[in-house]
Design a protein around this motif. Structure first.
Motif, PDB file in Angstrom:
ATOM      1  N   LYS A  87      -6.118  26.945 -15.019  1.00 51.41           N
ATOM      2  CA  LYS A  87      -5.620  27.675 -16.186  1.00 51.41           C
ATOM      3  C   LYS A  87      -5.390  26.773 -17.384  1.00 51.41           C
ATOM      4  CE  LYS A  87      -3.691  31.752 -13.958  1.00 51.41           C
ATOM      5  NZ  LYS A  87      -2.523  32.661 -13.830  1.00 51.41           N
ATOM      6  N   ILE A  88      -5.096  25.516 -17.158  1.00 46.55           N
ATOM      7  CA  ILE A  88      -4.874  24.622 -18.293  1.00 46.55           C
ATOM      8  C   ILE A  88      -6.151  23.886 -18.681  1.00 46.55           C
ATOM      9  CG2 ILE A  88      -2.427  24.296 -17.817  1.00 46.55           C
ATOM     10  CD1 ILE A  88      -3.211  21.477 -16.719  1.00 46.55           C
ATOM     11  N   ARG A  89      -7.170  23.924 -17.807  1.00 45.97           N
ATOM     12  CA  ARG A  89      -8.442  23.261 -18.098  1.00 45.97           C
ATOM     13  C   ARG A  89      -9.602  24.200 -17.808  1.00 45.97           C
ATOM     14  NH1 ARG A  89      -5.507  18.710 -15.084  1.00 45.97           N
ATOM     15  NH2 ARG A  89      -4.501  17.600 -16.788  1.00 45.97           N
ATOM     16  N   PRO A  90      -9.719  25.289 -18.576  1.00 41.76           N
ATOM     17  CA  PRO A  90     -10.781  26.261 -18.309  1.00 41.76           C
ATOM     18  C   PRO A  90     -12.152  25.596 -18.431  1.00 41.76           C
ATOM     19  CG  PRO A  90      -9.768  26.651 -20.452  1.00 41.76           C
ATOM     20  CD  PRO A  90      -8.913  25.644 -19.760  1.00 41.76           C
ATOM     21  N   GLY A  91     -12.981  25.826 -17.426  1.00 43.47           N
ATOM     22  CA  GLY A  91     -14.310  25.266 -17.432  1.00 43.47           C
ATOM     23  C   GLY A  91     -14.436  23.911 -16.794  1.00 43.47           C
ATOM     24  N   SER A  92     -13.327  23.182 -16.648  1.00 45.85           N
ATOM     25  CA  SER A  92     -13.390  21.859 -16.018  1.00 45.85           C
ATOM     26  C   SER A  92     -12.393  21.694 -14.887  1.00 45.85           C
ATOM     27  CB  SER A  92     -13.147  20.761 -17.065  1.00 45.85           C
ATOM     28  OG  SER A  92     -11.824  20.841 -17.569  1.00 45.85           O
ATOM     29  N   GLY A  93     -11.418  22.589 -14.785  1.00 44.31           N
ATOM     30  CA  GLY A  93     -10.427  22.467 -13.729  1.00 44.31           C
ATOM     31  C   GLY A  93     -10.963  22.927 -12.388  1.00 44.31           C
ATOM     32  N   PHE A  94     -10.199  22.685 -11.350  1.00 43.21           N
ATOM     33  CA  PHE A  94     -10.585  23.138 -10.015  1.00 43.21           C
ATOM     34  C   PHE A  94      -9.325  23.412  -9.200  1.00 43.21           C
ATOM     35  CE2 PHE A  94      -9.930  18.636  -9.367  1.00 43.21           C
ATOM     36  CZ  PHE A  94      -9.459  18.513  -8.066  1.00 43.21           C
ATOM     37  N   ALA A  95      -9.495  24.072  -8.076  1.00 38.89           N
ATOM     38  CA  ALA A  95      -8.369  24.408  -7.204  1.00 38.89           C
ATOM     39  C   ALA A  95      -8.662  23.943  -5.785  1.00 38.89           C
ATOM     40  CB  ALA A  95      -8.101  25.904  -7.225  1.00 38.89           C
ATOM     41  N   ARG A  96      -7.634  23.425  -5.121  1.00 41.63           N
ATOM     42  CA  ARG A  96      -7.716  23.071  -3.703  1.00 41.63           C
ATOM     43  C   ARG A  96      -6.691  23.911  -2.959  1.00 41.63           C
ATOM     44  NH1 ARG A  96      -8.177  22.829   0.892  1.00 41.63           N
ATOM     45  NH2 ARG A  96      -9.103  21.206   2.173  1.00 41.63           N
ATOM     46  N   ASP A  97      -7.177  24.786  -2.102  1.00 37.31           N
ATOM     47  CA  ASP A  97      -6.321  25.716  -1.377  1.00 37.31           C
ATOM     48  C   ASP A  97      -5.297  24.966  -0.519  1.00 37.31           C
ATOM     49  OD1 ASP A  97      -5.213  27.913  -0.197  1.00 37.31           O
ATOM     50  OD2 ASP A  97      -6.970  28.437   1.007  1.00 37.31           O
ATOM     51  N   ARG A  98      -4.054  25.435  -0.534  1.00 36.25           N
ATOM     52  CA  ARG A  98      -3.009  24.817   0.278  1.00 36.25           C
ATOM     53  C   ARG A  98      -3.108  25.193   1.759  1.00 36.25           C
ATOM     54  NH1 ARG A  98       2.519  23.875  -2.943  1.00 36.25           N
ATOM     55  NH2 ARG A  98       1.657  23.443  -5.005  1.00 36.25           N
ATOM     56  N   GLU A  99      -3.861  26.219   2.056  1.00 39.23           N
ATOM     57  CA  GLU A  99      -4.060  26.659   3.442  1.00 39.23           C
ATOM     58  C   GLU A  99      -2.729  26.921   4.150  1.00 39.23           C
ATOM     59  OE1 GLU A  99      -6.584  23.912   5.545  1.00 39.23           O
ATOM     60  OE2 GLU A  99      -7.790  23.525   3.763  1.00 39.23           O
ATOM     61  N   TRP A 145       0.858  -1.184   0.000  1.00 37.93           N
ATOM     62  CA  TRP A 145       0.000   0.000   0.000  1.00 37.93           C
ATOM     63  C   TRP A 145       0.893   1.233   0.000  1.00 37.93           C
ATOM     64  CZ3 TRP A 145      -3.558   3.086  -1.181  1.00 37.93           C
ATOM     65  CH2 TRP A 145      -3.929   4.198  -0.400  1.00 37.93           C
ATOM     66  N   VAL A 146       0.742   2.082  -1.033  1.00 35.12           N
ATOM     67  CA  VAL A 146       1.507   3.324  -1.168  1.00 35.12           C
ATOM     68  C   VAL A 146       0.532   4.483  -0.996  1.00 35.12           C
ATOM     69  CG1 VAL A 146       3.103   4.639  -2.585  1.00 35.12           C
ATOM     70  CG2 VAL A 146       2.999   2.143  -2.823  1.00 35.12           C
ATOM     71  N   ALA A 147       0.650   5.203   0.118  1.00 33.68           N
ATOM     72  CA  ALA A 147      -0.255   6.321   0.391  1.00 33.68           C
ATOM     73  C   ALA A 147       0.242   7.581  -0.311  1.00 33.68           C
ATOM     74  CB  ALA A 147      -0.361   6.560   1.894  1.00 33.68           C
ATOM     75  N   THR A 148      -0.703   8.391  -0.775  1.00 38.60           N
ATOM     76  CA  THR A 148      -0.384   9.611  -1.525  1.00 38.60           C
ATOM     77  C   THR A 148      -0.593  10.845  -0.659  1.00 38.60           C
ATOM     78  OG1 THR A 148      -1.073   8.552  -3.584  1.00 38.60           O
ATOM     79  CG2 THR A 148      -0.965  10.966  -3.575  1.00 38.60           C
ATOM     80  N   VAL A 149       0.343  11.793  -0.738  1.00 39.35           N
ATOM     81  CA  VAL A 149       0.169  13.097  -0.091  1.00 39.35           C
ATOM     82  C   VAL A 149       0.294  14.184  -1.149  1.00 39.35           C
ATOM     83  CG1 VAL A 149       0.988  12.326   2.161  1.00 39.35           C
ATOM     84  CG2 VAL A 149       2.614  13.284   0.547  1.00 39.35           C
ATOM     85  N   MET A 150      -0.545  15.210  -1.021  1.00 36.06           N
ATOM     86  CA  MET A 150      -0.545  16.315  -1.977  1.00 36.06           C
ATOM     87  C   MET A 150      -0.600  17.638  -1.217  1.00 36.06           C
ATOM     88  SD  MET A 150      -3.220  14.736  -4.801  1.00 36.06           S
ATOM     89  CE  MET A 150      -2.916  16.037  -6.012  1.00 36.06           C
ATOM     90  N   PRO A 151       0.115  18.660  -1.700  1.00 31.81           N
ATOM     91  CA  PRO A 151       0.111  19.950  -1.005  1.00 31.81           C
ATOM     92  C   PRO A 151      -1.112  20.799  -1.325  1.00 31.81           C
ATOM     93  CG  PRO A 151       1.528  20.084  -2.908  1.00 31.81           C
ATOM     94  CD  PRO A 151       1.058  18.654  -2.822  1.00 31.81           C
ATOM     95  N   GLY A 152      -1.819  20.456  -2.380  1.00 34.28           N
ATOM     96  CA  GLY A 152      -2.945  21.222  -2.890  1.00 34.28           C
ATOM     97  C   GLY A 152      -3.097  20.885  -4.353  1.00 34.28           C
ATOM     98  N   TYR A 153      -3.890  21.677  -5.067  1.00 35.24           N
ATOM     99  CA  TYR A 153      -4.135  21.367  -6.478  1.00 35.24           C
ATOM    100  C   TYR A 153      -4.689  22.619  -7.151  1.00 35.24           C
ATOM    101  CZ  TYR A 153      -5.606  18.654 -10.570  1.00 35.24           C
ATOM    102  OH  TYR A 153      -5.755  18.162 -11.834  1.00 35.24           O
ATOM    103  N   ASN A 154      -4.299  22.837  -8.428  1.00 34.29           N
ATOM    104  CA  ASN A 154      -4.842  23.985  -9.166  1.00 34.29           C
ATOM    105  C   ASN A 154      -4.545  23.813 -10.651  1.00 34.29           C
ATOM    106  OD1 ASN A 154      -5.590  26.441 -10.271  1.00 34.29           O
ATOM    107  ND2 ASN A 154      -4.773  27.658  -8.590  1.00 34.29           N
ATOM    108  N   ASP A 155      -5.568  23.376 -11.402  1.00 37.68           N
ATOM    109  CA  ASP A 155      -5.386  23.209 -12.840  1.00 37.68           C
ATOM    110  C   ASP A 155      -6.343  24.084 -13.650  1.00 37.68           C
ATOM    111  OD1 ASP A 155      -7.780  21.928 -12.389  1.00 37.68           O
ATOM    112  OD2 ASP A 155      -7.293  20.139 -13.561  1.00 37.68           O
TER     113      ASP A 155
END
Length: 463
Positions: free
Chosen positions: A254-266, A242-252
């Protein structure tokens, strides 16, 4: 007088000889220190996804939400060395490097160069096999590419090996069925001498693969990180990795207008919660998504917006993960909700809804009409799948509908599920799609040998 000169010359000669003799052992003993260490299955490893397709045209704010402190081209070996040094200082043991195959693209020479730079620094490199690579034309090409990877790159001293077995991660293995992968492995790795790590929400692939990970666990709508990690840790089980994933946030966006989303890094708080949730699921390894996936805004590489804050957090949390010798929280058993249903003996292909509210679509994509919605825990009989296995066709109250694969738990006998042709969209939806097609393509484009390719989309916004 002559004998004094002679003695002086002899003394100088002795000093020179002693200097040579003393220097040689130091040089010989220094060499092994730069050799990558060997890993065992008992080691808690921290890995990070790494990308080598950036060039001079990459770094513009009209396409990216953030830029590196030092813009670069991926082919620069000095940049590779700098990134390896930054990763090592942050407690990362290896880069998992996106690889498009051996022919016609820059990821092949860049992987070879990274291995050389890693060997000089006591670092490790593994490959992320991009199943949907535009340079692989099907099952035969994928098989040949894997043979090349295992026969050439995996034999490099800096390639990541655990208990002597080279590690290969896979992106989107669901492009092919489980039996197809069994056939591929029988040809590419017949003795199962490598460790194959699958990806996605379908853990039935563990009948062929040796471990499993979620490339992304930052979804839209958001999922509970603790519940997600515990659920998949339980599905993988103790007999697989089992390999667990960690992510600092997310923001696409600008490259996927209309379908992308952002997750604040807080300010780093989301990253820290991701680490804690990963550690609590008792993983063998942790993988960071990502070191430098700039188009999707998941980078921890020093940036204009965040400086080196996320490298510092990585150093703190990687040490915490590796130094925690006592067992961390055991994975939860499949006892509640969708997991409890999955634990039952379900033989018929069934999609169990795992998100709070799931859209039912008229076809396999967000461009198709919305037919209705179902809620978490609903069980929908599966009658077909899309060609890329990312959508399931199910029977709902109002008739057949399509659901996004990452928001359901497919169970039962899935191998025989037929591929169903995509239905024709309504005239209104076609008109909407046509108007959208005139807009810039949603994706991050790279140019290789005069040809342009659009990189993948990790997750639709509202499937």
């Amino acid at each position: 007088m002559r004998w004094r000169i002679l003695i002086s010359l002899l003394l100088l000669l002795l000093v020179a000889l002693l200097s040579i003799l003393l220097q040689s052992p130091r040089q010989a003993s220094a060499a092994p220190a730069g050799r990558p260490s060997q890993q065992s299955s008992a080691d808690r490893l921290v890995l990070a996804f790494y990308y080598t397709w950036f060039d001079e045209a990459t770094w513009t704010y009209d396409r990216l939400s953030d830029l590196p402190v030092e813009p670069y081209v991926s082919r620069d070996r000095g940049v590779m060395g700098r990134h390896i040094d930054q990763a090592r200082n942050a407690g990362i043991d290896a880069f998992v490097v996106a690889w498009y195959g051996p022919d016609g693209n820059q990821t092949e020479p860049n992987l070879a160069a990274l291995l050389e730079e890693a060997a000089a620094r006591g670092f490790k490199i593994a490959a992320l096999f991009e199943t949907d690579s535009p340079f692989l034309g099907g099952v035969g090409a994928a098989t040949t590419a894997l043979q090349h990877l295992l026969n050439v790159h995996a034999n490099h001293p800096a390639y990541l090996r655990v208990d002597g077995r080279p590690v290969v991660f896979f992106w989107r293995p669901t492009l092919y069925g489980v039996q197809t992968w069994a056939n591929i492995r029988a040809q590419a790795d017949p003795s199962r001498s490598a460790l194959w790590i699958s990806e996605g929400v379908d853990t039935s692939y563990l009948s062929v693969f040796d471990g499993h990970h979620l490339y992304s666990n930052t979804w839209n709508p958001p999922a509970d990180l603790n519940a997600t990690n515990q659920k998949f840790a339980a599905r993988v089980g103790a007999d697989r990795i089992w390999v667990a994933t960690v992510m600092p946030g997310y923001n696409d966006v600008k490259i996927r207008p209309g379908s992308g989303f952002a997750r604040d890094r807080e300010g780093g708080a989301y990253y820290e919660r991701a680490w804690q949730a990963a550690i609590d699921s008792n993983p063998r390894w942790i993988v960071i998504n990502s070191f430098n996936e700039w188009p999707e805004g998941s980078h921890i590489e020093p940036s204009a917006a965040f400086g080196d804050r996320f490298l510092g957090l990585t150093a703190t949390w990687s040490a915490r993960f590796k130094n925690n010798s006592a067992p961390v929280a055991a994975p939860l058993s499949a006892s509640t909700g969708a997991d409890a249903a999955a634990a039952e003996t379900i033989t018929e292909p069934t999609a169990i809804v795992t998100t709070a509210v799931l859209n039912l679509r008229a076809g396999p994509g967000t461009g198709f009409a919305l037919l209705g919605r179902v809620v978490q825990g609903n069980r929908l009989p599966i009658v077909g799948r899309s060609a890329d296995s990312t959508w399931w066709q199910v029977k709902a109250a109002g008739g057949d509908a399509w659901v996004f694969g990452e928001l359901v738990q497919p169970v039962g006998a899935l191998d025989a599920t037929p591929i169903v042709d995509s239905p024709i969209q309504s005239a209104a939806v076609q008109a909407q799609s046509a108007s959208q097609s005139s807009a810039p393509t949603a994706g991050f484009t790279i140019t290789v040998n005069g040809q342009s390719f659009t990189l993948r989309q990790v997750q639709p916004t509202t499937p």
